[in-house]
Design a protein around this motif. Structure first.
Motif, PDB file in Angstrom:
ATOM      1  N   ILE A 159       0.875  -1.173   0.000  1.00  0.00           N
ATOM      2  CA  ILE A 159       0.000   0.000   0.000  1.00  0.00           C
ATOM      3  C   ILE A 159       0.912   1.222   0.000  1.00  0.00           C
ATOM      4  O   ILE A 159       1.708   1.396   0.935  1.00  0.00           O
ATOM      5  CB  ILE A 159      -0.929   0.020   1.233  1.00  0.00           C
ATOM      6  CG1 ILE A 159      -1.827  -1.215   1.211  1.00  0.00           C
ATOM      7  CG2 ILE A 159      -1.754   1.295   1.261  1.00  0.00           C
ATOM      8  CD1 ILE A 159      -2.676  -1.395   2.448  1.00  0.00           C
ATOM      9  N   PRO A 160       0.836   2.038  -1.055  1.00  0.00           N
ATOM     10  CA  PRO A 160       1.710   3.218  -1.107  1.00  0.00           C
ATOM     11  C   PRO A 160       1.431   4.163   0.066  1.00  0.00           C
ATOM     12  O   PRO A 160       0.318   4.202   0.602  1.00  0.00           O
ATOM     13  CB  PRO A 160       1.343   3.896  -2.425  1.00  0.00           C
ATOM     14  CG  PRO A 160       0.536   2.922  -3.183  1.00  0.00           C
ATOM     15  CD  PRO A 160      -0.031   1.947  -2.215  1.00  0.00           C
ATOM     16  N   ASP A 161       2.431   4.899   0.439  1.00  0.00           N
ATOM     17  CA  ASP A 161       2.299   5.853   1.544  1.00  0.00           C
ATOM     18  C   ASP A 161       1.287   6.928   1.158  1.00  0.00           C
ATOM     19  O   ASP A 161       1.397   7.572   0.115  1.00  0.00           O
ATOM     20  CB  ASP A 161       3.653   6.482   1.854  1.00  0.00           C
ATOM     21  CG  ASP A 161       3.614   7.331   3.104  1.00  0.00           C
ATOM     22  OD1 ASP A 161       2.645   7.209   3.879  1.00  0.00           O
ATOM     23  OD2 ASP A 161       4.565   8.105   3.309  1.00  0.00           O
ATOM     24  N   HIS A 162       0.278   7.091   2.001  1.00  0.00           N
ATOM     25  CA  HIS A 162      -0.760   8.083   1.715  1.00  0.00           C
ATOM     26  C   HIS A 162      -0.609   9.307   2.609  1.00  0.00           C
ATOM     27  O   HIS A 162      -1.478  10.178   2.630  1.00  0.00           O
ATOM     28  CB  HIS A 162      -2.162   7.463   1.869  1.00  0.00           C
ATOM     29  CG  HIS A 162      -2.333   6.672   3.123  1.00  0.00           C
ATOM     30  ND1 HIS A 162      -2.568   7.246   4.327  1.00  0.00           N
ATOM     31  CD2 HIS A 162      -2.257   5.348   3.350  1.00  0.00           C
ATOM     32  CE1 HIS A 162      -2.651   6.310   5.255  1.00  0.00           C
ATOM     33  NE2 HIS A 162      -2.459   5.143   4.686  1.00  0.00           N
ATOM     34  N   HIS A 163       0.474   9.394   3.347  1.00  0.00           N
ATOM     35  CA  HIS A 163       0.837  10.560   4.161  1.00  0.00           C
ATOM     36  C   HIS A 163      -0.275  10.978   5.121  1.00  0.00           C
ATOM     37  O   HIS A 163      -0.646  12.144   5.209  1.00  0.00           O
ATOM     38  CB  HIS A 163       1.221  11.748   3.276  1.00  0.00           C
ATOM     39  CG  HIS A 163       2.311  11.427   2.312  1.00  0.00           C
ATOM     40  ND1 HIS A 163       3.593  11.148   2.712  1.00  0.00           N
ATOM     41  CD2 HIS A 163       2.305  11.307   0.955  1.00  0.00           C
ATOM     42  CE1 HIS A 163       4.336  10.885   1.658  1.00  0.00           C
ATOM     43  NE2 HIS A 163       3.588  10.961   0.568  1.00  0.00           N
ATOM     44  N   LYS A 175     -10.325  11.945   4.104  1.00  0.00           N
ATOM     45  CA  LYS A 175     -10.121  12.505   5.438  1.00  0.00           C
ATOM     46  C   LYS A 175     -11.048  13.706   5.586  1.00  0.00           C
ATOM     47  O   LYS A 175     -11.045  14.618   4.755  1.00  0.00           O
ATOM     48  CB  LYS A 175      -8.666  12.929   5.629  1.00  0.00           C
ATOM     49  CG  LYS A 175      -8.380  13.481   7.002  1.00  0.00           C
ATOM     50  CD  LYS A 175      -6.912  13.819   7.163  1.00  0.00           C
ATOM     51  CE  LYS A 175      -6.619  14.318   8.566  1.00  0.00           C
ATOM     52  NZ  LYS A 175      -5.192  14.639   8.741  1.00  0.00           N
ATOM     53  N   VAL A 176     -11.833  13.677   6.651  1.00  0.00           N
ATOM     54  CA  VAL A 176     -12.770  14.768   6.924  1.00  0.00           C
ATOM     55  C   VAL A 176     -12.274  15.496   8.177  1.00  0.00           C
ATOM     56  O   VAL A 176     -12.081  14.873   9.219  1.00  0.00           O
ATOM     57  CB  VAL A 176     -14.205  14.233   7.155  1.00  0.00           C
ATOM     58  CG1 VAL A 176     -15.154  15.366   7.471  1.00  0.00           C
ATOM     59  CG2 VAL A 176     -14.673  13.434   5.950  1.00  0.00           C
ATOM     60  N   GLU A 177     -12.053  16.811   8.039  1.00  0.00           N
ATOM     61  CA  GLU A 177     -11.653  17.627   9.174  1.00  0.00           C
ATOM     62  C   GLU A 177     -12.816  18.535   9.534  1.00  0.00           C
ATOM     63  O   GLU A 177     -13.474  19.094   8.659  1.00  0.00           O
ATOM     64  CB  GLU A 177     -10.413  18.446   8.825  1.00  0.00           C
ATOM     65  CG  GLU A 177      -9.199  17.579   8.543  1.00  0.00           C
ATOM     66  CD  GLU A 177      -7.983  18.376   8.127  1.00  0.00           C
ATOM     67  OE1 GLU A 177      -8.127  19.560   7.745  1.00  0.00           O
ATOM     68  OE2 GLU A 177      -6.881  17.814   8.182  1.00  0.00           O
ATOM     69  N   TYR A 178     -13.061  18.695  10.821  1.00  0.00           N
ATOM     70  CA  TYR A 178     -14.182  19.512  11.272  1.00  0.00           C
ATOM     71  C   TYR A 178     -13.850  20.147  12.621  1.00  0.00           C
ATOM     72  O   TYR A 178     -12.906  19.761  13.291  1.00  0.00           O
ATOM     73  CB  TYR A 178     -15.464  18.676  11.360  1.00  0.00           C
ATOM     74  CG  TYR A 178     -15.413  17.561  12.382  1.00  0.00           C
ATOM     75  CD1 TYR A 178     -15.963  17.741  13.650  1.00  0.00           C
ATOM     76  CD2 TYR A 178     -14.824  16.342  12.076  1.00  0.00           C
ATOM     77  CE1 TYR A 178     -15.921  16.723  14.592  1.00  0.00           C
ATOM     78  CE2 TYR A 178     -14.776  15.324  13.004  1.00  0.00           C
ATOM     79  CZ  TYR A 178     -15.319  15.511  14.261  1.00  0.00           C
ATOM     80  OH  TYR A 178     -15.275  14.516  15.197  1.00  0.00           O
TER      81      TYR A 178
END
Length: 175
Positions: A66-70, A140-143
């Motif tokens: 799985i490639p690095d998704h940071h 990714k959800v930021e809130y």
């Protein structure tokens, strides 16, 4: 069998040998003059059974990358969901992927094929290989909640949710 008393001549001291009656030979003591010998394995019962047991083990040897998704998302959760197949090659022996837009996929494809050959070709029989690339969605959800910053992840076609910092720790009670 040659008579042991007359040494096969049929005579002993110029007289006919009494042991072999002048024939110079004696009946076989092993088969009792029947020309049939008893099998030492089954003692003449005819019930000797021999067999060779062959055990075949089928095994799938899997190499995953799985490639690095940071992000801080734990990649082992990807094993529990499905994605969309972007590339599938199934043959007796597959070549490595060389023209994929992501270079880390090309490099790890080469590593996987080489590792598989060196690890299994000498001890196993490779019946078929499959090379596949699957796109697994990750969002990714930021809130903000009550003045604090939080985040969560939605992943896989099943839209599974993962968070390690959910703000609300208790449940509401209905009375």
């Amino acid at each position: 069998m040659k008579c042991g008393d007359c040494n096969g001549s049929g005579k002993r001291s110029e007289e006919e040998c009494m042991n072999c009656n002048g024939t110079g030979s004696m009946g076989c003591r092993t088969c009792n003059q029947t020309n049939v010998q008893t099998c030492p394995g089954c003692s003449g019962k005819g019930q000797v059974m021999t067999f060779i047991e062959l055990t075949v083990t089928w095994k799938n040897n899997i190499y995953e990358f799985i490639p690095d998704h940071h992000s801080e998302f734990p990649t082992d959760l990807f094993k529990k969901v499905t994605g969309e197949k972007m590339y599938v090659d199934e043959q007796i022996l597959v070549p490595p992927v060389i023209n994929f837009p992501e270079p880390s996929i090309n490099q790890n494809s080469q590593t996987a094929v080489q590792q598989h050959y060196s690890q299994y070709m000498s001890t196993c029989r490779i019946l078929k290989q499959r090379h596949s690339i699957e796109w697994l969605p990750l969002t990714k959800v930021e809130y903000m909640w009550r003045g604090k910053r939080y985040d969560y992840f939605v992943y896989g076609k099943e839209n599974e949710v993962y968070t390690d910092n959910y703000p609300q720790k208790c449940c509401c009670a209905v009375m």
